[in-house]
Motif scaffolding. Structure first.
Motif, PDB file in Angstrom:
ATOM      1  N   THR A   9      -0.516  -6.951 -15.183  1.00 26.49           N
ATOM      2  CA  THR A   9       0.327  -7.807 -14.352  1.00 26.49           C
ATOM      3  C   THR A   9       1.797  -7.442 -14.444  1.00 26.49           C
ATOM      4  O   THR A   9       2.525  -7.555 -13.461  1.00 26.49           O
ATOM      5  CB  THR A   9       0.135  -9.292 -14.713  1.00 26.49           C
ATOM      6  N   SER A  10       2.255  -6.976 -15.597  1.00 29.18           N
ATOM      7  CA  SER A  10       3.665  -6.622 -15.741  1.00 29.18           C
ATOM      8  C   SER A  10       4.030  -5.396 -14.907  1.00 29.18           C
ATOM      9  O   SER A  10       5.207  -5.181 -14.604  1.00 29.18           O
ATOM     10  CB  SER A  10       4.018  -6.375 -17.209  1.00 29.18           C
ATOM     11  N   GLN A  11       3.033  -4.610 -14.517  1.00 28.53           N
ATOM     12  CA  GLN A  11       3.261  -3.418 -13.704  1.00 28.53           C
ATOM     13  C   GLN A  11       2.796  -3.607 -12.253  1.00 28.53           C
ATOM     14  O   GLN A  11       2.923  -2.676 -11.456  1.00 28.53           O
ATOM     15  CB  GLN A  11       2.507  -2.220 -14.292  1.00 28.53           C
ATOM     16  N   ASN A  12       2.240  -4.788 -11.936  1.00 28.80           N
ATOM     17  CA  ASN A  12       1.643  -5.027 -10.614  1.00 28.80           C
ATOM     18  C   ASN A  12       0.644  -3.923 -10.287  1.00 28.80           C
ATOM     19  O   ASN A  12       0.707  -3.286  -9.238  1.00 28.80           O
ATOM     20  CB  ASN A  12       2.707  -5.125  -9.519  1.00 28.80           C
ATOM     21  N   ARG A  13      -0.318  -3.761 -11.185  1.00 25.28           N
ATOM     22  CA  ARG A  13      -1.237  -2.632 -11.067  1.00 25.28           C
ATOM     23  C   ARG A  13      -2.595  -2.976 -11.680  1.00 25.28           C
ATOM     24  O   ARG A  13      -2.667  -3.593 -12.734  1.00 25.28           O
ATOM     25  CB  ARG A  13      -0.640  -1.431 -11.785  1.00 25.28           C
ATOM     26  N   TYR A  14      -3.645  -2.550 -10.993  1.00 28.20           N
ATOM     27  CA  TYR A  14      -4.990  -2.534 -11.548  1.00 28.20           C
ATOM     28  C   TYR A  14      -5.268  -1.099 -11.965  1.00 28.20           C
ATOM     29  O   TYR A  14      -4.975  -0.161 -11.217  1.00 28.20           O
ATOM     30  CB  TYR A  14      -6.036  -2.976 -10.523  1.00 28.20           C
ATOM     31  N   VAL A  15      -5.838  -0.920 -13.156  1.00 24.39           N
ATOM     32  CA  VAL A  15      -6.109   0.408 -13.692  1.00 24.39           C
ATOM     33  C   VAL A  15      -7.595   0.503 -14.026  1.00 24.39           C
ATOM     34  O   VAL A  15      -8.162  -0.408 -14.623  1.00 24.39           O
ATOM     35  CB  VAL A  15      -5.260   0.676 -14.953  1.00 24.39           C
ATOM     36  N   LEU A  16      -8.202   1.628 -13.644  1.00 26.74           N
ATOM     37  CA  LEU A  16      -9.584   1.896 -13.993  1.00 26.74           C
ATOM     38  C   LEU A  16      -9.611   2.941 -15.096  1.00 26.74           C
ATOM     39  O   LEU A  16      -9.045   4.035 -14.944  1.00 26.74           O
ATOM     40  CB  LEU A  16     -10.366   2.398 -12.776  1.00 26.74           C
ATOM     41  N   LEU A  17     -10.232   2.567 -16.218  1.00 31.83           N
ATOM     42  CA  LEU A  17     -10.408   3.487 -17.337  1.00 31.83           C
ATOM     43  C   LEU A  17     -11.827   4.035 -17.302  1.00 31.83           C
ATOM     44  O   LEU A  17     -12.784   3.291 -17.057  1.00 31.83           O
ATOM     45  CB  LEU A  17     -10.171   2.776 -18.667  1.00 31.83           C
ATOM     46  N   ALA A  34       0.629 -14.113  -0.949  1.00 27.93           N
ATOM     47  CA  ALA A  34      -0.170 -12.929  -0.650  1.00 27.93           C
ATOM     48  C   ALA A  34      -0.019 -11.862  -1.728  1.00 27.93           C
ATOM     49  O   ALA A  34       1.029 -11.720  -2.353  1.00 27.93           O
ATOM     50  CB  ALA A  34       0.239 -12.341   0.697  1.00 27.93           C
ATOM     51  N   ILE A  35      -1.105 -11.113  -1.899  1.00 28.18           N
ATOM     52  CA  ILE A  35      -1.085  -9.902  -2.710  1.00 28.18           C
ATOM     53  C   ILE A  35      -1.241  -8.739  -1.738  1.00 28.18           C
ATOM     54  O   ILE A  35      -2.171  -8.702  -0.937  1.00 28.18           O
ATOM     55  CB  ILE A  35      -2.180  -9.919  -3.797  1.00 28.18           C
ATOM     56  N   VAL A  36      -0.280  -7.837  -1.776  1.00 27.49           N
ATOM     57  CA  VAL A  36      -0.220  -6.722  -0.834  1.00 27.49           C
ATOM     58  C   VAL A  36      -0.568  -5.445  -1.602  1.00 27.49           C
ATOM     59  O   VAL A  36       0.204  -4.992  -2.450  1.00 27.49           O
ATOM     60  CB  VAL A  36       1.184  -6.597  -0.203  1.00 27.49           C
ATOM     61  N   PHE A  37      -1.746  -4.884  -1.312  1.00 24.48           N
ATOM     62  CA  PHE A  37      -2.139  -3.626  -1.946  1.00 24.48           C
ATOM     63  C   PHE A  37      -1.463  -2.485  -1.208  1.00 24.48           C
ATOM     64  O   PHE A  37      -1.644  -2.308  -0.007  1.00 24.48           O
ATOM     65  CB  PHE A  37      -3.661  -3.468  -1.956  1.00 24.48           C
ATOM     66  N   THR A  38      -0.675  -1.704  -1.947  1.00 25.43           N
ATOM     67  CA  THR A  38       0.184  -0.695  -1.326  1.00 25.43           C
ATOM     68  C   THR A  38      -0.270   0.743  -1.559  1.00 25.43           C
ATOM     69  O   THR A  38       0.036   1.621  -0.744  1.00 25.43           O
ATOM     70  CB  THR A  38       1.624  -0.838  -1.846  1.00 25.43           C
ATOM     71  N   HIS A  39      -0.969   1.001  -2.667  1.00 28.87           N
ATOM     72  CA  HIS A  39      -1.312   2.390  -2.979  1.00 28.87           C
ATOM     73  C   HIS A  39      -2.484   2.436  -3.949  1.00 28.87           C
ATOM     74  O   HIS A  39      -2.527   1.665  -4.910  1.00 28.87           O
ATOM     75  CB  HIS A  39      -0.103   3.090  -3.604  1.00 28.87           C
ATOM     76  N   THR A  40      -3.413   3.336  -3.689  1.00 26.85           N
ATOM     77  CA  THR A  40      -4.538   3.581  -4.589  1.00 26.85           C
ATOM     78  C   THR A  40      -4.584   5.072  -4.880  1.00 26.85           C
ATOM     79  O   THR A  40      -4.413   5.890  -3.973  1.00 26.85           O
ATOM     80  CB  THR A  40      -5.868   3.146  -3.939  1.00 26.85           C
ATOM     81  N   GLU A  41      -4.831   5.398  -6.138  1.00 21.59           N
ATOM     82  CA  GLU A  41      -4.877   6.812  -6.518  1.00 21.59           C
ATOM     83  C   GLU A  41      -5.922   7.017  -7.609  1.00 21.59           C
ATOM     84  O   GLU A  41      -6.041   6.203  -8.521  1.00 21.59           O
ATOM     85  CB  GLU A  41      -3.502   7.245  -7.019  1.00 21.59           C
ATOM     86  N   VAL A  42      -6.675   8.111  -7.499  1.00 24.50           N
ATOM     87  CA  VAL A  42      -7.659   8.487  -8.512  1.00 24.50           C
ATOM     88  C   VAL A  42      -7.338   9.905  -8.969  1.00 24.50           C
ATOM     89  O   VAL A  42      -7.007  10.772  -8.155  1.00 24.50           O
ATOM     90  CB  VAL A  42      -9.094   8.402  -7.943  1.00 24.50           C
ATOM     91  N   ASP A  48     -14.572  12.061  -5.795  1.00 24.16           N
ATOM     92  CA  ASP A  48     -15.958  12.152  -5.327  1.00 24.16           C
ATOM     93  C   ASP A  48     -16.960  11.571  -6.316  1.00 24.16           C
ATOM     94  O   ASP A  48     -18.137  11.922  -6.283  1.00 24.16           O
ATOM     95  CB  ASP A  48     -16.336  13.597  -4.969  1.00 24.16           C
ATOM     96  N   GLU A  49     -16.508  10.672  -7.176  1.00 27.75           N
ATOM     97  CA  GLU A  49     -17.399   9.974  -8.102  1.00 27.75           C
ATOM     98  C   GLU A  49     -17.526   8.493  -7.742  1.00 27.75           C
ATOM     99  O   GLU A  49     -18.164   7.734  -8.456  1.00 27.75           O
ATOM    100  CB  GLU A  49     -16.886  10.105  -9.544  1.00 27.75           C
ATOM    101  N   GLY A  50     -16.876   8.076  -6.656  1.00 30.50           N
ATOM    102  CA  GLY A  50     -16.934   6.676  -6.243  1.00 30.50           C
ATOM    103  C   GLY A  50     -16.023   5.764  -7.037  1.00 30.50           C
ATOM    104  O   GLY A  50     -16.130   4.543  -6.940  1.00 30.50           O
ATOM    105  N   LEU A  51     -15.113   6.331  -7.801  1.00 33.83           N
ATOM    106  CA  LEU A  51     -14.267   5.508  -8.669  1.00 33.83           C
ATOM    107  C   LEU A  51     -13.244   4.688  -7.902  1.00 33.83           C
ATOM    108  O   LEU A  51     -12.904   3.577  -8.325  1.00 33.83           O
ATOM    109  CB  LEU A  51     -13.576   6.376  -9.718  1.00 33.83           C
ATOM    110  N   ASP A  80      -9.844   0.664   4.703  1.00 34.47           N
ATOM    111  CA  ASP A  80     -11.176   1.200   5.002  1.00 34.47           C
ATOM    112  C   ASP A  80     -12.253   0.529   4.164  1.00 34.47           C
ATOM    113  O   ASP A  80     -13.353   0.251   4.650  1.00 34.47           O
ATOM    114  CB  ASP A  80     -11.215   2.709   4.773  1.00 34.47           C
ATOM    115  N   PHE A  81     -11.951   0.266   2.895  1.00 38.06           N
ATOM    116  CA  PHE A  81     -12.913  -0.381   2.011  1.00 38.06           C
ATOM    117  C   PHE A  81     -13.273  -1.772   2.534  1.00 38.06           C
ATOM    118  O   PHE A  81     -14.446  -2.138   2.609  1.00 38.06           O
ATOM    119  CB  PHE A  81     -12.364  -0.477   0.583  1.00 38.06           C
TER     120      PHE A  81
END
Length: 95
Positions: A9-17, A34-42, A48-51, A80-81
């Protein structure tokens, strides 16, 4: 392969480990009700692993259960999701 979603929350970010190492993230900002999703990166090593889908599904599930926030998708992947997963459409109609 084990995965874990962290909401930083302090970074306004969800992280996948993946196996304890950061493999992707989704950034957002809060605006009013509102929560505005601005960028997703893998990490390219995990493409190509569905992460990205795992990451966004987990983030949206957290928004659904952990807040009353309306979802605004600006990130093209999130757009798209949501288009492909009707079960998340109600998040865009909240508020």
């Amino acid at each position: 392969m084990s995965t874990e979603l962290q909401h930083r929350t302090s970074q306004n970010r969800y992280v996948l480990l993946v196996d304890g190492r950061e493999a992707g993230f989704a950034d957002y900002r809060l605006t009013g009700n509102a929560i505005v999703f601005t960028h997703t990166e893998v990490d390219p090593a995990h493409r190509d692993e569905g992460l990205a889908s795992t990451l966004i599904a987990g983030a949206l599930d957290d928004v659904r259960t952990g807040s009353g926030l309306k979802l605004v998708a600006q990130c093209p992947f999130v757009v798209d999701f949501i288009d492909a997963h009707a079960e998340y459409h109600e998040l865009e109609e909240r508020g």
